[in-house]
Design a protein around this motif. Structure first.
Motif, PDB file in Angstrom:
ATOM      1  N   UNK A  68       1.152  22.943  28.570  1.00  0.00           N
ATOM      2  CA  UNK A  68       2.621  22.936  28.693  1.00  0.00           C
ATOM      3  C   UNK A  68       3.110  21.700  29.449  1.00  0.00           C
ATOM      4  N   UNK A  69       2.414  20.570  29.274  1.00  0.00           N
ATOM      5  CA  UNK A  69       2.858  19.314  29.874  1.00  0.00           C
ATOM      6  C   UNK A  69       3.715  18.545  28.877  1.00  0.00           C
ATOM      7  N   UNK A  70       4.495  17.631  29.427  1.00  0.00           N
ATOM      8  CA  UNK A  70       5.326  16.791  28.567  1.00  0.00           C
ATOM      9  C   UNK A  70       4.443  15.803  27.802  1.00  0.00           C
ATOM     10  N   UNK A  71       4.722  15.661  26.525  1.00  0.00           N
ATOM     11  CA  UNK A  71       3.937  14.726  25.727  1.00  0.00           C
ATOM     12  C   UNK A  71       4.157  13.306  26.248  1.00  0.00           C
ATOM     13  N   UNK A  72       3.068  12.555  26.380  1.00  0.00           N
ATOM     14  CA  UNK A  72       3.168  11.166  26.781  1.00  0.00           C
ATOM     15  C   UNK A  72       3.636  10.337  25.579  1.00  0.00           C
ATOM     16  N   UNK A  73       4.686   9.566  25.783  1.00  0.00           N
ATOM     17  CA  UNK A  73       5.268   8.800  24.673  1.00  0.00           C
ATOM     18  C   UNK A  73       4.285   7.769  24.123  1.00  0.00           C
ATOM     19  N   UNK A  74       3.424   7.202  24.955  1.00  0.00           N
ATOM     20  CA  UNK A  74       2.467   6.205  24.485  1.00  0.00           C
ATOM     21  C   UNK A  74       1.457   6.824  23.526  1.00  0.00           C
ATOM     22  N   UNK A  75       0.994   8.010  23.838  1.00  0.00           N
ATOM     23  CA  UNK A  75       0.025   8.686  22.970  1.00  0.00           C
ATOM     24  C   UNK A  75       0.689   9.120  21.662  1.00  0.00           C
ATOM     25  N   UNK A  76       1.916   9.582  21.746  1.00  0.00           N
ATOM     26  CA  UNK A  76       2.632   9.969  20.532  1.00  0.00           C
ATOM     27  C   UNK A  76       2.885   8.745  19.648  1.00  0.00           C
ATOM     28  N   UNK A  77       3.210   7.611  20.268  1.00  0.00           N
ATOM     29  CA  UNK A  77       3.405   6.376  19.504  1.00  0.00           C
ATOM     30  C   UNK A  77       2.120   5.970  18.792  1.00  0.00           C
ATOM     31  N   UNK A  78       0.975   6.090  19.466  1.00  0.00           N
ATOM     32  CA  UNK A  78      -0.306   5.770  18.834  1.00  0.00           C
ATOM     33  C   UNK A  78      -0.583   6.701  17.662  1.00  0.00           C
ATOM     34  N   UNK A  79      -0.229   7.977  17.789  1.00  0.00           N
ATOM     35  CA  UNK A  79      -0.411   8.913  16.675  1.00  0.00           C
ATOM     36  C   UNK A  79       0.445   8.519  15.475  1.00  0.00           C
ATOM     37  N   UNK A  80       1.686   8.113  15.737  1.00  0.00           N
ATOM     38  CA  UNK A  80       2.579   7.708  14.642  1.00  0.00           C
ATOM     39  C   UNK A  80       2.030   6.481  13.929  1.00  0.00           C
ATOM     40  N   UNK A  81       1.545   5.518  14.699  1.00  0.00           N
ATOM     41  CA  UNK A  81       0.982   4.304  14.096  1.00  0.00           C
ATOM     42  C   UNK A  81      -0.250   4.647  13.259  1.00  0.00           C
ATOM     43  N   UNK A  82      -1.122   5.501  13.781  1.00  0.00           N
ATOM     44  CA  UNK A  82      -2.297   5.905  13.029  1.00  0.00           C
ATOM     45  C   UNK A  82      -1.936   6.633  11.743  1.00  0.00           C
ATOM     46  N   UNK A  83      -0.900   7.478  11.798  1.00  0.00           N
ATOM     47  CA  UNK A  83      -0.476   8.197  10.601  1.00  0.00           C
ATOM     48  C   UNK A  83       0.078   7.238   9.550  1.00  0.00           C
ATOM     49  N   UNK A  84       0.909   6.275   9.961  1.00  0.00           N
ATOM     50  CA  UNK A  84       1.476   5.308   9.011  1.00  0.00           C
ATOM     51  C   UNK A  84       0.380   4.457   8.373  1.00  0.00           C
ATOM     52  N   UNK A  85      -0.565   4.008   9.190  1.00  0.00           N
ATOM     53  CA  UNK A  85      -1.650   3.180   8.655  1.00  0.00           C
ATOM     54  C   UNK A  85      -2.536   3.973   7.697  1.00  0.00           C
ATOM     55  N   UNK A  86      -2.848   5.210   8.057  1.00  0.00           N
ATOM     56  CA  UNK A  86      -3.692   6.038   7.192  1.00  0.00           C
ATOM     57  C   UNK A  86      -2.998   6.335   5.875  1.00  0.00           C
ATOM     58  N   UNK A  87      -1.714   6.629   5.922  1.00  0.00           N
ATOM     59  CA  UNK A  87      -0.969   6.916   4.684  1.00  0.00           C
ATOM     60  C   UNK A  87      -0.906   5.685   3.787  1.00  0.00           C
ATOM     61  N   UNK A  88      -0.681   4.521   4.388  1.00  0.00           N
ATOM     62  CA  UNK A  88      -0.624   3.291   3.596  1.00  0.00           C
ATOM     63  C   UNK A  88      -1.969   2.976   2.956  1.00  0.00           C
ATOM     64  N   UNK A  89      -3.048   3.135   3.716  1.00  0.00           N
ATOM     65  CA  UNK A  89      -4.380   2.878   3.160  1.00  0.00           C
ATOM     66  C   UNK A  89      -4.706   3.863   2.042  1.00  0.00           C
ATOM     67  N   UNK A  90      -4.332   5.128   2.208  1.00  0.00           N
ATOM     68  CA  UNK A  90      -4.581   6.121   1.157  1.00  0.00           C
ATOM     69  C   UNK A  90      -3.789   5.791  -0.104  1.00  0.00           C
ATOM     70  N   UNK A  91      -2.564   5.315   0.061  1.00  0.00           N
ATOM     71  CA  UNK A  91      -1.759   4.933  -1.106  1.00  0.00           C
ATOM     72  C   UNK A  91      -2.410   3.781  -1.862  1.00  0.00           C
ATOM     73  N   UNK A  92      -2.919   2.793  -1.136  1.00  0.00           N
ATOM     74  CA  UNK A  92      -3.572   1.658  -1.792  1.00  0.00           C
ATOM     75  C   UNK A  92      -4.895   2.071  -2.435  1.00  0.00           C
TER      76      UNK A  92
END
Length: 266
Positions: free
Chosen positions: A106-130
């Motif tokens: 029940x801690x507040x999500x760290x914005x840096x870790x959430x940002x890294x997750x978003x970047x990883x998701x965008x990169x993975x989706x782009x690679x899968x599309x290609x």
């Protein structure tokens, strides 16, 4: 004289009958006779029947053969896309573990870790599309639109920038930082003569531990930083390749337009 006239009349009649027989044979051939077809149906183009005016039919030219160098580069790019997909999932797993623990505590999500997750998701989706894109091209019988190279390069350049941001954020936090146990033991060996310095180092290590996490988290994040760097390098390479493709297609289009202008002037 009478006999000569009779012979001439008989000869004329015989010649007339031969001529009539030849004309009859030409107009009414034998019922079992078939004329040869100089243009069989198997040699006609698809969708064209006998008697069709093919003067304005412009068939598509055959595609040029792919060179060995182009096949090799395409294989390298396909391998890189697969590695981008795998390393993107690795980043999601490394940073998502901490976000999951924060959610359980029940801690507040760290914005840096959430940002890294978003970047990883965008990169993975782009690679899968290609990775799926070549199969879609074969299905629609399309070799790709050169006009899409520039938007593709812009998107991959954005991915390079955000990967650089992730590497900068976590590299500043974890590069050169070691778990608390090793740092406290080394500091105790170096500062065994002064108790005041050992107490200050222990307090600094405790503060570092409270900010960066425990020993397992620090080790995990130190590995994640270098994985971020590998992702950055791979996306820089593929973005450069897309840029070269766009420049090549643009140069080819300009050359074709110049040739068309020269042809119209002639």
């Amino acid at each position: 004289m009478f006999v000569a006239a009779k012979l001439l009349k008989v000869g004329y009649n015989q010649a007339k009958k031969r001529k009539a027989n030849k004309e009859a044979q030409f107009q009414q051939p034998h019922p079992n006779y078939t004329y040869p077809n100089p243009y069989p149906m198997s040699e006609y183009p698809p969708g064209v029947a006998p008697g069709t005016n093919t003067q304005y039919i412009n068939p598509e030219p055959p595609a040029p053969p792919i060179s060995k160098g182009a096949k090799f580069i395409s294989m390298i790019i396909s391998i890189l896309r697969f590695l981008q997909f795998v390393f993107g999932l690795t980043v999601i797993g490394l940073y998502g573990r901490d976000v999951h623990h924060d959610h359980e505590d029940d801690d507040t999500y760290h914005s840096k870790w959430v940002f890294a997750l978003i970047v990883g998701f965008l990169a993975t989706s782009t690679a899968a599309f290609h990775m799926i894109l070549p199969f879609l091209k074969k299905r629609v019988n399309n070799s790709g639109n050169p006009k899409l190279h520039l938007p593709q390069f812009v998107w991959e350049a954005v991915l390079c920038i955000i990967w650089l941001t992730v590497f900068g954020i976590f590299g500043k936090m974890y590069i050169g930082v070691y778990p608390t146990d090793s740092s406290s033991s080394s500091s105790s060996k170096r500062d065994s003569t002064s108790s005041s310095s050992s107490s200050s180092s222990s307090s600094d290590s405790d503060s570092t531990t409270s900010v960066l996490g425990d020993a397992s988290k620090i080790n995990r994040m130190r590995h994640a930083v270098w994985i971020d760097l590998v992702n950055l390098l791979m996306w820089v390479f593929t973005a450069s390749w897309v840029l070269l493709r766009w420049l090549k297609s643009r140069r080819a289009a300009m050359t074709a337009s110049l040739d068309a202008e020269k042809g119209s002037q002639i």
